[in-house]
Enzyme design. Structure first.
Site, PDB file in Angstrom:
ATOM      1  N   HIS A   1       0.830  -1.205   0.000  1.00 26.40           N
ATOM      2  CA  HIS A   1       0.000   0.000   0.000  1.00 26.40           C
ATOM      3  C   HIS A   1       0.865   1.256   0.000  1.00 26.40           C
ATOM      4  O   HIS A   1       0.542   2.247  -0.665  1.00 26.40           O
ATOM      5  CB  HIS A   1      -0.883   0.048   1.255  1.00 26.40           C
ATOM      6  CG  HIS A   1      -1.862  -1.072   1.371  1.00 26.40           C
ATOM      7  ND1 HIS A   1      -1.709  -2.106   2.268  1.00 26.40           N
ATOM      8  CD2 HIS A   1      -3.014  -1.326   0.704  1.00 26.40           C
ATOM      9  CE1 HIS A   1      -2.739  -2.939   2.157  1.00 26.40           C
ATOM     10  NE2 HIS A   1      -3.541  -2.497   1.215  1.00 26.40           N
TER      11      HIS A   1
ATOM     12  N   GLY B   1      -3.093  -1.499  -6.998  1.00 22.45           N
ATOM     13  CA  GLY B   1      -1.974  -2.421  -7.143  1.00 22.45           C
ATOM     14  C   GLY B   1      -2.235  -3.465  -8.216  1.00 22.45           C
ATOM     15  O   GLY B   1      -3.359  -3.940  -8.388  1.00 22.45           O
TER      16      GLY B   1
ATOM     17  N   GLN C   1     -18.215  -6.685  -1.129  1.00 18.87           N
ATOM     18  CA  GLN C   1     -17.328  -7.439  -2.005  1.00 18.87           C
ATOM     19  C   GLN C   1     -16.849  -8.746  -1.380  1.00 18.87           C
ATOM     20  O   GLN C   1     -16.052  -9.461  -1.985  1.00 18.87           O
ATOM     21  CB  GLN C   1     -16.155  -6.564  -2.468  1.00 18.87           C
ATOM     22  CG  GLN C   1     -15.077  -6.320  -1.434  1.00 18.87           C
ATOM     23  CD  GLN C   1     -14.065  -5.306  -1.915  1.00 18.87           C
ATOM     24  OE1 GLN C   1     -14.368  -4.128  -2.080  1.00 18.87           O
ATOM     25  NE2 GLN C   1     -12.839  -5.742  -2.170  1.00 18.87           N
TER      26      GLN C   1
END
Lengths: 279, 279
Positions: B38, B148, B62
């Site tokens: 991160h 990412g 999710q």
């Protein structure tokens, strides 16, 4: 001079320059075939924004019926003249491939509020509306958007969507504009024959009378049954719905208690008309 | 000093002031339990933006698995200290009711790219990702967002969504950060036992060898079958997928031709690990 823009890239450039100057942009999303109802939205947008974009896009994704899509009236030259006369800054009129290019794969859907009424009779309609409206808000980056109360349920769906997705835009609902005889202005009215056009105002007249009865204490179901009979007698057929619902959540209302909305969809010849009024 | 903001209303006020000054905002959406992976996103955001917002929200929508949601690591104090050290301007950490208040009814879904791999094994996962990411983009009004490559398919889904909904944001993909032994950094790694942590780097090592074989001409299927056997022998179980696909469209690739991506999901103990590398 109204500038015509056809691509989202050109629109982005146009809007970026405005945004840098702190200019408030208002957008009026339409499907063209403009009439005085649209013009009332444009005038409200002019009052409440520094620059006004009107979009014209007959959105295939929100038509559940191919023939309705084919028959939807289109007259861009006429529309442009009306927008010029109102001092609209930009007419954004993209083609279908600009809005839905190859590979397009995203859908925005709103449950609940979108399910009864129009949602029940036009499967997929509000997915198409929610998706294209999200796109138009992204493309125009407008701070305010103006929608007619004529499409009452659509207005509620758009409000829900904007709140749920935290889209930084304020939704302004504007009253339905009617012909002198009460017929709600609609792009589909031009498809009525002369005889049908003469019959059409009965819809609003009968609804108004039923709403008065309900406010005076008549049971909703009784008043609506009588109104349906009168609407059929006036020459309409296939009343898809005639209901009284709560104003915002569009919840069913069996006994009249809170401010309600009476909504209808019915056919006159092969033209599907919708309308709604306060109860 | 990193400002902590909990509500979308407060965030809107904070962002509005920046936008008026023409400041470019970058956002790094995370689920917290921050690690150096991160931080590499945060550093890239600092380079490419005037102000950086990191969001921390463990998004129930999710998670297809309630136990995975419960076990997801959370440590806001530790996260905040890491963000302070990197000079992040705002930590936006809303509660579940702030993101999904009563009446919430909207879903964003992306077809195609979201369907294989993670989509096949985590039903609804990418609807949750697409919806929350749309919301975070609306709330932050950021001009750039940093994701990412570790979550390769997610990155493709987000790119598709942003293009399709014309959201005015640029998506920046950043390389996966690995431990010295090759294990891809992940918030879930802290849940590995000491023994599992020692086994975990085999995944990347075996994939790298298989990718080399494929580039050298070995048939994809043969190389993957051998790799699967090695992954199981290394202590993993339930390999949900190990595939080579096209880099962007994630189309199946039976014979190696274009730049590809090898993607895997497998369990080590009760921890589900994913990874992907270039082929």
């Amino acid at each position: 001079m109204t500038q015509i823009i056809r691509t989202s890239a050109d629109l982005r450039d146009r809007v970026a320059a405005w945004k840098r100057s702190g200019i408030l942009v208002g957008v009026v999303p339409t499907m063209g075939a403009l009439h005085d109802g649209h013009m009332s939205l444009v005038r409200e947008a002019r009052k409440q924004s520094d620059r006004v974009i009107v979009t014209i896009f007959v959105n295939p994704m929100q038509f559940n019926n191919a023939s309705d899509l084919d028959k939807y009236p289109r007259d861009e030259a006429h529309d442009l003249a009306m927008l010029e006369a109102e001092g609209v800054d930009v007419l954004f009129a993209p083609g279908v491939n600009e809005v839905y290019p190859d590979g397009f794969a995203t859908k925005v859907s709103v449950s609940g509020i979108s399910e009864p009424l129009e949602g029940a009779f036009r499967p997929g309609h509000f997915d198409g509306v929610a998706t294209v409206v999200s796109k138009l808000f992204g493309m125009t980056q407008a701070g305010r958007a103006f929608f007619g109360e004529k499409d009452w349920q659509q207005l509620q769906v758009v409000r829900r969507l904007v709140e749920d997705l935290n889209i930084p835009i304020r939704i302004i609902g504007c009253p339905t504009i009617r012909e002198p005889d009460g017929l709600a202005m609609s792009s589909r009215n031009v498809r009525l024959s002369e005889a049908e056009r003469a019959q059409a105002p009965a819809l609003h007249r009968i609804m108004t009378a039923a709403a008065e009865q309900i406010r005076a204490g008549a049971p909703i179901e009784t008043a609506l049954e009588q109104a349906k009979a009168e609407i059929l007698a006036a020459g309409f057929h296939d009343i898809e719905y005639l209901e009284v619902r709560s104003v915002e959540g569009l919840r069913p209302m069996e006994t009249f208690s809170e401010p309600g909305r009476m909504l209808v969809a019915a056919y006159l010849g092969d033209v599907r008309l919708i309308d709604n009024i306060a109860v």
